[in-house]
Structure formats: C-alpha cells, structure tokens
Design a protein around this motif. Structure first.
Motif, PDB file in Angstrom:
ATOM      1  N   GLY A 102       0.795  -1.216   0.000  1.00 19.76           N
ATOM      2  CA  GLY A 102       0.000   0.000   0.000  1.00 19.76           C
ATOM      3  C   GLY A 102       0.829   1.267   0.000  1.00 19.76           C
ATOM      4  O   GLY A 102       0.437   2.253  -0.579  1.00 19.76           O
ATOM      5  N   ALA A 103       1.989   1.272   0.651  1.00 17.73           N
ATOM      6  CA  ALA A 103       2.886   2.436   0.723  1.00 17.73           C
ATOM      7  C   ALA A 103       2.129   3.736   0.966  1.00 17.73           C
ATOM      8  O   ALA A 103       2.219   4.676   0.193  1.00 17.73           O
ATOM      9  N   GLY A 108      -8.845 -14.240   9.336  1.00 21.04           N
ATOM     10  CA  GLY A 108     -10.001 -13.505   8.855  1.00 21.04           C
ATOM     11  C   GLY A 108     -11.271 -14.116   9.398  1.00 21.04           C
ATOM     12  O   GLY A 108     -11.240 -15.108  10.119  1.00 21.04           O
ATOM     13  N   PHE A 109     -12.384 -13.519   9.054  1.00 22.17           N
ATOM     14  CA  PHE A 109     -13.682 -13.953   9.543  1.00 22.17           C
ATOM     15  C   PHE A 109     -14.611 -14.212   8.362  1.00 22.17           C
ATOM     16  O   PHE A 109     -14.628 -13.437   7.410  1.00 22.17           O
ATOM     17  N   ILE A 110     -15.370 -15.287   8.465  1.00 20.91           N
ATOM     18  CA  ILE A 110     -16.492 -15.505   7.554  1.00 20.91           C
ATOM     19  C   ILE A 110     -17.724 -15.587   8.445  1.00 20.91           C
ATOM     20  O   ILE A 110     -17.823 -16.445   9.313  1.00 20.91           O
ATOM     21  N   LEU A 111     -18.622 -14.641   8.244  1.00 17.58           N
ATOM     22  CA  LEU A 111     -19.818 -14.525   9.068  1.00 17.58           C
ATOM     23  C   LEU A 111     -21.038 -14.975   8.281  1.00 17.58           C
ATOM     24  O   LEU A 111     -21.109 -14.770   7.068  1.00 17.58           O
ATOM     25  N   ASN A 112     -21.996 -15.563   8.961  1.00 18.84           N
ATOM     26  CA  ASN A 112     -23.257 -15.955   8.348  1.00 18.84           C
ATOM     27  C   ASN A 112     -24.327 -15.052   8.942  1.00 18.84           C
ATOM     28  O   ASN A 112     -24.670 -15.176  10.114  1.00 18.84           O
ATOM     29  N   THR A 149      -5.481  -2.813   8.591  1.00 22.90           N
ATOM     30  CA  THR A 149      -6.847  -2.287   8.605  1.00 22.90           C
ATOM     31  C   THR A 149      -7.817  -3.406   8.245  1.00 22.90           C
ATOM     32  O   THR A 149      -7.576  -4.165   7.317  1.00 22.90           O
ATOM     33  N   TYR A 150      -8.926  -3.475   8.990  1.00 19.05           N
ATOM     34  CA  TYR A 150      -9.961  -4.462   8.689  1.00 19.05           C
ATOM     35  C   TYR A 150     -10.915  -3.898   7.641  1.00 19.05           C
ATOM     36  O   TYR A 150     -11.234  -2.713   7.654  1.00 19.05           O
ATOM     37  N   TYR A 151     -11.360  -4.813   6.751  1.00 23.75           N
ATOM     38  CA  TYR A 151     -12.292  -4.451   5.692  1.00 23.75           C
ATOM     39  C   TYR A 151     -13.454  -5.423   5.665  1.00 23.75           C
ATOM     40  O   TYR A 151     -13.276  -6.630   5.868  1.00 23.75           O
ATOM     41  N   GLY A 155     -11.584  -0.484  10.019  1.00 21.77           N
ATOM     42  CA  GLY A 155     -10.613   0.218  10.864  1.00 21.77           C
ATOM     43  C   GLY A 155      -9.691  -0.738  11.605  1.00 21.77           C
ATOM     44  O   GLY A 155      -9.401  -1.837  11.153  1.00 21.77           O
ATOM     45  N   ASN A 156      -9.276  -0.323  12.796  1.00 23.32           N
ATOM     46  CA  ASN A 156      -8.309  -1.087  13.584  1.00 23.32           C
ATOM     47  C   ASN A 156      -8.994  -2.151  14.457  1.00 23.32           C
ATOM     48  O   ASN A 156     -10.204  -2.340  14.352  1.00 23.32           O
TER      49      ASN A 156
END
Length: 160
Positions: free
Chosen positions: A11-12, A107-111, A139-141, A154-155
């Motif tokens: 990302g730099a 990471g997360f996979i949510l249902n 950063t979370y997306y 965010g964080n």
C-alpha cells in the motif's frame, strides 16, 4: 480462521489493493472464500464437488441448493478452508469478542441474515448470507460480496 497470510500488493501510504468478488446467484460462499483468500481460489464446481463428497450417497444433497445456484452450508466452507490448509473455528456469538486474539486470526467468515430480492424488488423474507471480514495492511475491511467495493472498518478496536 487461522493460517499464514499470502502476500498482498503493497500500500505504501495509500489504500491497499484488495481482491473483491461481487455477488452472483447464491454463490456468497464462493465469494466469501475468495475474498478471504484474496484471489480466485474456488469455483462453484469445486464447492459442488466438496458438497457431494460430504454426502456421496444422498439423493438430495443437504449441503447446497437443489437448484444448483449455490447456497452452501458451513460444512462445505470448512472443507474448502481445510483443503487450503486453514482451520475454521466456530464462534458462538453469545461469547464476548474481547476474548478473541485477533493477532492469531487470519479472517472472519460470518453468516448473517440478509434480505431476499428479485432484481430490484425486495421480498419480505430473509436468507442467510456469507460475509468476509479481513485485515489487510493493519486495517480491517468488510469484503461482503453484496457491496460494490470493500468497506473500511478500521483497527482492532473498531472491529470489536
């Protein structure tokens, strides 16, 4: 989910390059897996094969839609992740998120419940939908396939 992280585009100082598949048919599980792994690793045909391998003698397969449009269950997702060397850990939403060790989670996979629609017409019914949340470059997306683009969360604290 835990495992080693694949390299992502640097990302730099700017937003990182994120892989994001958009929703098609009932293939949110395919999109959630690929968005989590940041590349086109799984197809509908691969998840269909996994579903058949989980119930090889079933006339009606309980792991995906009768119509062949997707709608895969957790067993197919867990088998897919295992095939890539990841361990999926079931999380009960009644537990406190403060006990999560985020540094050990890939990471997360949510249902989650999602409104049903036919084109632009919203129906008064809800279905379950697989959504990915993943940290990239600190950063979370939200990588939900129903979104036009990934949404920045965010964080660690903002994620919790």
């Amino acid at each position: 989910m835990s495992g080693s992280e694949p390299p992502l585009a640097p990302g730099a100082g700017r937003a990182p390059a994120l892989y994001h598949e958009r929703q098609r048919l009932e293939l949110c599980a395919v999109h959630a897996l690929n968005n989590l792994l940041q590349g086109a690793r799984f197809t509908r045909a691969q998840l269909d094969r996994l579903g058949h391998s989980l119930s090889p003698d079933s006339l009606v397969n309980p792991h995906f839609s009768l119509l062949g449009t997707g709608n895969y269950d957790i067993n197919v997702l867990m088998a897919a992740l295992l095939s890539e060397g990841y361990a999926a850990i079931w999380w009960d939403k009644r537990r406190s998120v403060s006990s999560l060790v985020l540094s050990r989670i890939y990471g997360f996979i949510l249902n989650i419940p999602s409104n049903m629609a036919l084109g632009f017409l919203s129906l008064p019914m809800k279905r379950k939908h697989w959504v990915t949340v993943r940290q990239v470059e600190g950063t979370y997306y939200n990588l939900d396939s129903k979104l036009k683009t990934p949404a920045r969360i965010g964080n660690d604290e903002q994620l919790r």
